[in-house]
Write an enzyme that holds these catalytic residues in place. Structure first.
Site, PDB file in Angstrom:
ATOM      1  N   ASP A   1     -16.065  -3.467  33.046  1.00 49.82           N
ATOM      2  CA  ASP A   1     -16.012  -2.494  34.135  1.00 49.82           C
ATOM      3  C   ASP A   1     -16.330  -1.103  33.598  1.00 49.82           C
ATOM      4  O   ASP A   1     -16.355  -0.868  32.390  1.00 49.82           O
ATOM      5  CB  ASP A   1     -14.635  -2.513  34.799  1.00 49.82           C
ATOM      6  CG  ASP A   1     -14.481  -3.689  35.747  1.00 49.82           C
ATOM      7  OD1 ASP A   1     -15.486  -4.376  36.005  1.00 49.82           O
ATOM      8  OD2 ASP A   1     -13.350  -3.938  36.211  1.00 49.82           O
TER       9      ASP A   1
ATOM     10  N   ASP B   1     -13.278 -12.560  40.436  1.00 48.25           N
ATOM     11  CA  ASP B   1     -12.936 -13.022  39.093  1.00 48.25           C
ATOM     12  C   ASP B   1     -12.040 -14.254  39.136  1.00 48.25           C
ATOM     13  O   ASP B   1     -12.261 -15.228  38.424  1.00 48.25           O
ATOM     14  CB  ASP B   1     -12.279 -11.896  38.295  1.00 48.25           C
ATOM     15  CG  ASP B   1     -11.228 -11.144  39.097  1.00 48.25           C
ATOM     16  OD1 ASP B   1     -10.892 -11.592  40.217  1.00 48.25           O
ATOM     17  OD2 ASP B   1     -10.739 -10.106  38.617  1.00 48.25           O
TER      18      ASP B   1
ATOM     19  N   ASP C   1     -24.013   0.557  41.753  1.00 48.59           N
ATOM     20  CA  ASP C   1     -23.918   0.450  43.211  1.00 48.59           C
ATOM     21  C   ASP C   1     -23.507   1.774  43.841  1.00 48.59           C
ATOM     22  O   ASP C   1     -23.000   1.795  44.965  1.00 48.59           O
ATOM     23  CB  ASP C   1     -22.900  -0.626  43.598  1.00 48.59           C
ATOM     24  CG  ASP C   1     -23.568  -1.925  44.013  1.00 48.59           C
ATOM     25  OD1 ASP C   1     -24.803  -2.008  43.915  1.00 48.59           O
ATOM     26  OD2 ASP C   1     -22.868  -2.864  44.436  1.00 48.59           O
TER      27      ASP C   1
END
Length: 698
Positions: free
Chosen positions: A331, A425, A272
Site C-alpha cells: 500500500d 484481500d 487511482d
C-alpha cells in the site's frame, strides 16, 4: 454556448425584466453530465455584465443595438426552453429512478435508515433510563429503596400512598416480566463471551508453544551467497494508491531500492487518484526513478471502478504480467526494506503448494498519541498471535492486503481479484485456501507503515474491516460448503474465522457492556456477575498486551477503548451481515506521511535537488510542469497552523450519558465494581464522542 456579447445582453435584459431583484445563479443540468446551461442572476456578476453592456452600447450605435436586441430576445427564449426541457428531463429521470431503483441505491438508503434507527434506539434507551433514574431517586429519598437480594413486596399496611403503591407495582412487574428476557439474553452473551475468551486463550497457548519450540518458516542455506547459482525469478511489485500525496514519494522510493536484479523485477505504480495535481506529482516521481534505470511504470485508470480490487485487477490484465512468477503488493504508506524480496521469495523455492508469504507490519507512529498506542496493542496481538499461530498450525490466515508476496499462479487459479466486496484481500485468501494453496507468515520480516492518527480515520477503517467480512461470508458460504477440503477446515472457516471472530465478538461486546449492563442497573433482579464485568475482561486485556509489553501501563484505557469501539464494529457487522449500503463503501484511510528515519526529509530534499528542471522537461509536458510549479507554490503559501475542528459523534455521546445514568443508579444500590466500571466506561465514551482522542481532523 452563446457568444459573449449575447450572454451580456441576456443578463442585462433578464435583470431589467425582473425589476433588478438579486438572487443566486440558476444552473440547469441536462441528462448529459457534460452539458449544462448557467443563467447568471447574481449581484456581482450582474453588475459586471451591466457595465460591459453599457460599454458595448456606447460604442455600437443605435442600429447595432436594435439588431442585438432581436438576437437577445431569441437567446432568452432558447434559454427558457432549455431550462424547461432540463426540468422535464430531471422530473422524468427522478420518476424513472423511483420505479427502477438499483439494489445499491436501495441498500444505501436502507443503510442510512439503519444508522438513524440505531441512534434512535440509543436515544430512546437513554430517555427511559433517565425516567427510571428519576423514579429510583424519588424512591430512595422516600425510603422505599429495596436492596437487590432481599426484594420483597410490602404488606398493605406498609404502603404509604398511591405513589408508593405504583412503585411497588412497578417492582412486581419488572420482577415477573422484564427480568426473565434480560437474564436469558445476558446468559447467552456470557456464553459467547466465554467461548471467545477460550479461543483467545488457545491462540495465546499456541503462540507460547511456537516461542518455546522456536518454530518458524526457514530458508534452507543461503541462496544468495556467491557461487550458489541462484536463479532470481521475475517479480512484479505493485503499489496501489489513491489521492495519497503525503506518502507516495517514500513508498515509491522504498520499492525502487529493493535489492533485486533490475532486469528481474518491475514496479507498477497503480494511481487511482482523482486529483490531477497529485497525478502529476506521482508521474514526476516515477519519471525520476525511471531516469535512474529502475523498471517502473505509471498506470492510471480512466474508469476507476471496484476500488482497490478493480485497480489490482486492471494491473494484472497487462500482457507483460505473464512473464512474471510472483507479485509483491505494498500500500501507499508501506516502506519495505531493501532485503524484503530476499527474505520472502526463497520460501517459494521447492514448495509448489505455497501461494502466499505474508510479512508483519511495523508502525512508525505507534507512540504519536493515545489512539496509535491502543491500535498498536491490537495489531501486535493480531500479527504475533493470530496470524503466526494460524500460519504455523493451519497454513491459512487472512491476507492483510499489503506487505505480502503472491504466487501469480495462485491468484489466477483462485479467480483473481474480484470487486464484489471491500475486503478483496480476505476474499482472495479464502478462495485460494479453498483451492488448496498454503500460506506462511514471517513474524521476523517487518514492513514499516502508518497507523491512523485521528479517530475519524480509524473509525472509517474499522467500519470497512468489520462490515466487509460479513458481506463476504454470505458470498463464500456456498463455495465453502461445496469445496473439496476436509470437514475440519470447513468448520474452521465457518465457525472460527467468520462467525466467532467476525460476528460474535462485536455482537456480544456491544450487547453485553453497552446494553445489558446498564439495563440491569434499572432491573436489579437480573444482575450480571462481577467476574463478567471485571475479572475476565482484565485477564483478556492482559493477554492482548503480552505481545507488546511496553504497552502494559495502557491496559485499562485499552479495555475501555475496545468497549467504546464496539459501537462502530457492531454497526459495521450489521451492515455487512444484511448487505446494507455502508458495507459497499471504501474510504481511503487518511495518512500523515511520517517517515521512518529522522533524516528522511533531508534525503528527499537531496533527491529533489538532483531532479533538475531540464530532466523533468524531457519526461513531462510543459503544461504539467507549470501545474507542478503552481502546486508547489500553493503548498508553500498554505498556512502552517491550520485550525483543526473536533467532530461530534452522537451515538458515542448518547451512550456516554446512558452509562453515566446507569452508574448513578448503581451508586444508589451500593454496587461498587458496577459503579466504577460504568463511570469509567461512560467517561471513555464521552472522550470519544467529543473527539478528544487522537489527532483532530483538519
Amino acid at each position: 454556448m452563446a457568444p459573449p456579447g449575447v450572454g451580456v445582453g441576456v443578463a442585462y435584459l433578464w435583470g431589467k425584466g425582473r425589476g433588478g431583484r438579486k438572487g443566486t445563479p440558476v444552473v440547469v443540468t441536462m441528462e448529459s453530465p457534460n452539458y449544462s446551461v448557467v443563467e447568471v442572476d447574481g449581484p456581482d456578476a450582474e453588475a459586471e455584465l451591466r457595465t460591459a453592456a453599457v460599454a458595448m452600447d456606447k460604442g455600437g450605435g443605435r442600429g447595432r443595438s436594435r439588431s442585438r436586441t432581436a438576437r437577445q430576445l431569441t437567446w432568452v427564449l432558447l434559454l427558457r426552453a432549455r431550462r424547461a426541457a432540463g426540468r422535464l428531463a430531471s422530473f422524468a429521470a427522478a420518476a424513472a429512478r423511483r420505479f427502477r431503483r438499483s439494489p445499491a441505491d436501495a441498500a444505501d438508503e436502507l443503510g442510512r435508515g439503519r444508522g438513524r434507527l440505531m441512534y434512535g434506539f440509543i436515544r430512546g434507551f437513554l430517555a427511559l433510563s433517565l425516567l427510571a433514574l428519576a423514579v429510583e431517586l424519588a424512591a430512595y429519598w422516600n425510603g422505599w429503596r429495596l436492596r437487590r437480594p432481599e426484594l420483597h413486596v410490602p404488606e398493605a399496611v406498609e404502603i404509604e400512598g398511591w405513589a408508593h403503591s405504583a412503585y411497588i407495582s412497578w417492582m412486581s412487574f419488572r420482577a415477573d416480566y422484564i427480568r426473565r428476557p434480560i437474564e436469558f439474553l445476558s446468559k447467552a452473551c456470557i456464553l459467547l463471551f466465554v467461548i471467545q475468551s477460550m479461543d483467545r486463550l488457545v491462540l495465546c497457548l499456541g503462540c507460547f508453544w511456537i516461542k518455546l519450540r522456536k518454530i518458524k518458516p526457514r530458508i534452507e542455506g543461503d541462496p544468495f551467497r556467491e557461487g550458489s547459482g541462484y536463479q532470481h525469478p521475475m517479480v512484479l511489485v505493485q503499489i496501489p494508491m489513491c489521492n495519497e500525496k503525503e506518502v507516495y514519494e517514500q513508498s515509491i522510493s522504498a520499492a525502487c531500492q529493493l535489492d533485486w536484479p533490475r532486469e528481474k523485477f518491475l514496479i507498477q505504480v497503480l494511481d487511482d487518484s482523482s486529483d490531477e495535481s497529485i497525478q502529476l506529482l506521482i508521474k514526476a516521481e516515477v519519471s525520476k526513478w525511471s531516469h535512474q534505470g529502475v523498471n517502473i511504470v505509471y498506470r492510471h485508470r480512466v474508469l476507476r471502478t471496484g476500488y482497490k480490487a478493480g485497480n489490482l485487477k486492471s494491473a494484472m490484465s497487462c500482457d507483460y504480467v505473464k512473464d512474471y512468477e510472483f507479485v509483491a503488493i505494498f500500500d501507499a504508506d508501506f516502506q519495505p526494506t531493501p532485503d524484503f524480496l530476499k527474505k520472502t521469495i526463497p520460501h517459494f523455492e521447492g514448495n509448489p503448494e505455497l501461494g502466499l508469504v505474508q510479512a508483519r507490519w511495523s508502525f512508525v507512529n505507534k507512540d504519536e498519541n493515545l489512539l496509535t498506542r491502543l491500535q498498536n496493542i491490537n495489531l501486535c496481538f493480531h500479527f504475533e498471535v493470530e496470524q503466526q499461530v494460524n500460519g504455523v498450525f493451519l497454513n491459512f490466515f487472512g491476507f492483510n492486503g499489503t506487505a505480502g508476496v503472491w504466487r501469480i499462479q495462485a491468484l489466477e487459479e483462485s479467480g483473481g481479484w474480484l470487486e464484489r466486496t471491500t475486503v478483496e484481500d480476505m476474499d482472495i485468501a479464502v478462495r485460494a485456501h479453498l483451492n488448496g494453496w498454503k500460506f506462511i507468515f514471517l513474524n521476523d520480516v517487518k514492513v514499516l507503515c502508518e497507523l491512523p492518527e485521528s479517530y475519524e480515520a480509524y473509525r472509517k477503517q474499522q467500519h470497512r474491516w468489520h462490515s466487509g467480512p460479513m458481506h463476504l461470508f454470505w458470498l463464500c458460504l456456498p463455495d465453502i460448503l461445496t469445496a473439496k477440503i476436509s470437514s475440519w477446515k470447513k468448520a474452521n472457516l465457518i465457525l472460527l474465522f467468520f462467525l466467532l471472530r467476525k460476528l460474535i465478538l462485536p455482537f456480544y461486546s456491544f450487547t453485553l457492556f453497552c446494553v445489558i449492563l446498564p439495563l440491569t442497573m434499572f432491573v436489579p433482579e437480573a444482575e450480571l456477575p462481577v467476574w463478567v464485568i471485571c475479572y475476565v475482561p482484565v485477564c483478556m486485556s492482559f493477554l492482548n498486551i503480552l505481545p507488546s509489553p511496553r504497552s502494559f501501563p495502557f491496559i485499562v484505557p485499552y479495555l475501555l477503548f475496545e468497549n467504546t469501539m464496539s459501537v462502530t464494529k457492531f454497526n459495521a457487522m450489521v451492515s455487512g451481515l444484511f448487505k446494507l449500503g455502508s458495507s459497499y463503501e471504501w474510504i481511503v484511510t487518511k495518512k500523515s506521511g511520517r517517515s521512518s528515519e529522522s533524516d528522511l526529509s533531508t534525503a528527499v530534499e537531496r533527491d529533489t535537488k538532483d531532479l533538475t528542471l531540464p530532466r523533468l522537461q524531457k519526461q513531462i509536458s510543459e503544461s504539467e510542469l507549470i501545474d507542478l510549479k503552481m502546486q508547489k507554490e500553493r503548498q508553500e503559501k498554505a498556512p502552517l497552523g491550520a485550525k483543526k475542528a473536533n467532530k461530534i459523534y452522537k451515538k458515542e455521546l448518547a451512550l456516554s450519558l446512558l452509562l453515566l445514568t446507569a452508574a448513578t443508579r448503581s451508586l444508589l444500590s451500593a454496587q461498587g465494581i458496577h459503579f466504577y466500571f460504568l463511570l469509567f466506561q461512560g467517561v471513555s465514551f464521552l472522550f470519544v464522542g467529543l473527539d478528544l482522542i487522537g489527532e483532530q481532523i483538519d
